[in-house]
Design an enzyme around this catalytic site. Structure first.
Site, PDB file in Angstrom:
ATOM      1  N   ASP A  32      10.351   3.496  25.983  1.00 55.10           N
ATOM      2  CA  ASP A  32       9.743   3.993  24.746  1.00 55.10           C
ATOM      3  C   ASP A  32      10.235   5.422  24.514  1.00 55.10           C
ATOM      4  O   ASP A  32      10.259   6.240  25.426  1.00 55.10           O
ATOM      5  CB  ASP A  32       8.212   3.962  24.862  1.00 55.10           C
ATOM      6  N   ASP A  58      15.507   5.946  24.020  1.00 49.60           N
ATOM      7  CA  ASP A  58      15.706   5.311  22.718  1.00 49.60           C
ATOM      8  C   ASP A  58      16.258   3.905  22.911  1.00 49.60           C
ATOM      9  O   ASP A  58      17.194   3.727  23.688  1.00 49.60           O
ATOM     10  CB  ASP A  58      16.703   6.171  21.921  1.00 49.60           C
ATOM     11  N   GLU A  83       9.896   2.022  14.055  1.00 46.62           N
ATOM     12  CA  GLU A  83       9.127   2.860  13.150  1.00 46.62           C
ATOM     13  C   GLU A  83       8.298   1.887  12.331  1.00 46.62           C
ATOM     14  O   GLU A  83       8.836   0.904  11.805  1.00 46.62           O
ATOM     15  CB  GLU A  83      10.054   3.684  12.246  1.00 46.62           C
ATOM     16  N   SER A  84       6.983   2.130  12.215  1.00 48.02           N
ATOM     17  CA  SER A  84       6.127   1.043  11.731  1.00 48.02           C
ATOM     18  C   SER A  84       5.239   1.387  10.538  1.00 48.02           C
ATOM     19  O   SER A  84       4.482   0.535  10.088  1.00 48.02           O
ATOM     20  CB  SER A  84       5.235   0.565  12.885  1.00 48.02           C
ATOM     21  N   THR A 133       7.141  -8.646  11.483  1.00 55.21           N
ATOM     22  CA  THR A 133       5.969  -8.516  10.613  1.00 55.21           C
ATOM     23  C   THR A 133       6.004  -9.519   9.462  1.00 55.21           C
ATOM     24  O   THR A 133       7.091  -9.965   9.049  1.00 55.21           O
ATOM     25  CB  THR A 133       5.927  -7.077  10.048  1.00 55.21           C
ATOM     26  N   GLU A 135       5.468  -8.631   6.605  1.00 55.75           N
ATOM     27  CA  GLU A 135       5.890  -7.871   5.415  1.00 55.75           C
ATOM     28  C   GLU A 135       7.321  -8.204   4.998  1.00 55.75           C
ATOM     29  O   GLU A 135       7.726  -7.902   3.876  1.00 55.75           O
ATOM     30  CB  GLU A 135       5.715  -6.362   5.653  1.00 55.75           C
ATOM     31  N   PRO A 214     -10.040   7.534   1.941  1.00 53.00           N
ATOM     32  CA  PRO A 214      -9.112   7.307   0.826  1.00 53.00           C
ATOM     33  C   PRO A 214      -8.676   5.851   0.730  1.00 53.00           C
ATOM     34  O   PRO A 214      -8.123   5.298   1.668  1.00 53.00           O
ATOM     35  CB  PRO A 214      -7.916   8.207   1.181  1.00 53.00           C
ATOM     36  N   ARG A 223      -4.752  -8.427   2.681  1.00 50.97           N
ATOM     37  CA  ARG A 223      -3.980  -8.544   3.925  1.00 50.97           C
ATOM     38  C   ARG A 223      -4.663  -9.563   4.817  1.00 50.97           C
ATOM     39  O   ARG A 223      -5.870  -9.777   4.733  1.00 50.97           O
ATOM     40  CB  ARG A 223      -3.935  -7.189   4.681  1.00 50.97           C
ATOM     41  N   ASP A 290      -2.302   4.784  -6.022  1.00 48.69           N
ATOM     42  CA  ASP A 290      -1.730   3.703  -5.212  1.00 48.69           C
ATOM     43  C   ASP A 290      -0.347   4.074  -4.694  1.00 48.69           C
ATOM     44  O   ASP A 290       0.363   4.895  -5.280  1.00 48.69           O
ATOM     45  CB  ASP A 290      -1.654   2.417  -6.059  1.00 48.69           C
TER      46      ASP A 290
END
Ligand SMILES: NC(=O)c1ccc[n+]([C@@H]2O[C@H](COP(=O)([O-])OP(=O)(O)OC[C@H]3O[C@@H](n4cnc5c(N)ncnc54)[C@H](O)[C@@H]3O)[C@@H](O)[C@H]2O)c1
Length: 356
Positions: A32, A58, A83-84, A133, A135, A214, A223, A290
């Site tokens: 990590d 890395d 990177e998430s 993911t 996404e 927020p 989701r 948004d």
């Protein structure tokens, strides 16, 4: 036997390492980089545990990966490192391209060379499991069926585009070079050790600090939510029995709009840690502008992993979110460390000597 995990100091990776070593004696080499999201205090209970070897580095450092693979001879690599955070990817996409795409490419190349050198039996048993993911599939409208593994990749943010690119590399390394890969695409996770920049921990931490909660836009972004320990059990299941070259969707069958998540967190805090003035934490909710390009709905069809591997989540949203809120209430020092950034200093001090 040993497994090599990348990103094992992050939210999901550290939960995975802890669960793995709680359930088996098979050592874990944990590579990590310790970006802001890497937090070794998550793993302090393994400080004196020889089964956990931590290496700061890395995943794109080819020489380091070669060295670790040759030294520890893992039977599997589980690639969490990334990177998430979508918001960070909007403000600075370069790190996402470097780590998620270039880093995964370099790791794949190191693993391909190592795997190619293994004796036949070890070669057949070896696995490269890539954690991705939901996404990557883009966004759904209200009445669309949930994402299946056969959906096209239609990523909309720099984060999801970089993850989709890494998924494609993994797929290509299987089809072109025969690398024994597996890919999982999971929905939103929540649970212990979640960095408080993401929705659920941010709401808990801000609520307790008396700060505004927020909520992006109207808060109606939907989701699917999965308790992180269930994600870890699904990964173990895919690693053990997944069919080579296949992709498995992982989800909690828990579609909820963000605003409902925030209301649930507030109601649990009202019950478990009532405010002195007797008012609800809901009064702290504020709607903010948004996020650009904010995907409206994600939903996961997780029938394939259930059908083929018999996996189903153990937690419902109600049980998982209660455990999560309670965990944050029980660990104020973890939250304070993260907020003050002291976890990073601690890491440098504690782990300097053990770095490869
Ligand atoms: N959090 C979620 O809800 C979710 C859902 C589905 C899939 N995922 C995927 O799961 C994986 C882990 O997610 P997370 O939420 O634990 O992320 P995280 O941001 O909490 O942790 C990422 C870890 O990777 C490390 N890292 C970053 N860049 C690195 C590099 N170049 N080399 C080595 N290590 C590096 C960080 O130090 C950190 O420890 C990611 O691949 C993410 O895309 C996350």
């Amino acid at each position: 036997m040993t497994i090599l995990v990348t990103g094992g100091a992050g939210f999901i990776g550290s939960n995975f390492v802890l669960d793995w070593l709680a359930l088996s004696d098979e050592p874990v080499v944990n590579l990590d980089k310790l970006t802001y999201a890497g937090n070794l205090t998550n793993l302090t209970c393994l400080d004196d545990d020889a089964r956990h070897v931590f290496v700061q580095g890395d995943l794109g450092d080819r020489a380091l990966a070669d060295r670790l693979l040759a030294k520890y001879r893992p039977r599997a690599v589980v690639n969490f490192a990334a990177e998430s955070h979508v918001d960070r990817s909007i403000h600075g996409p370069e790190d996402f391209v470097q780590t998620n795409i270039v880093g995964t490419f370099r790791l794949l190349e190191a693993v391909r060379a190592y795997w190619g050198s293994l004796p036949e039996a070890e070669k057949v048993a070896f696995r490269f499991l890539h954690i991705s993911t939901d996404e990557v599939y883009g966004t759904l409208s209200k009445d669309d069926p949930p994402f299946a593994e056969t959906n096209a990749n239609e990523p909309n943010s720099p984060y999801s585009a970089s993850k989709a690119a890494s998924d494609h590399l993994v797929r290509a390394w299987h089809h072109t070079y025969g690398l024994p890969v597996l890919t999982t695409n999971c929905s939103n996770n929540y649970g212990p050790f979640h960095f408080p920049e993401k929705l659920i921990p941010l709401m808990i931490v801000n609520a307790l600090a008396g700060k505004p909660l927020p909520v992006y836009g109207d808060g109606m972004q939907v989701r699917d939510w999965l308790y992180v320990k269930d994600h870890c059990s699904a990964i173990r299941r895919v690693l053990k029995g997944g069919r080579l070259g296949e992709t498995y969707n992982i989800g909690g069958w828990n579609e909820k709009p963000n605003i409902e998540i925030v209301h649930t967190v507030c109601a649990l805090l009202d019950e478990l840690c009532p405010k002195a003035d007797g008012r609800s934490y809901k009064t702290q909710i504020t709607h903010v502008q948004d996020r650009p390009g904010h995907d409206r709905r994600y939903a996961i069809d997780a029938r394939k992993i259930e059908r083929e591997l018999g996996w189903k989540p153990a937690e419902t949203f109600e049980t998982g979110i209660r455990k999560t809120v309670q965990w944050y209430l029980d660990h104020p020092e973890w939250v304070a460390n993260v907020q003050r950034g002291t976890y990073r200093k601690w890491v440098a001090k504690q782990y300097k000597e053990t770095n490869e």
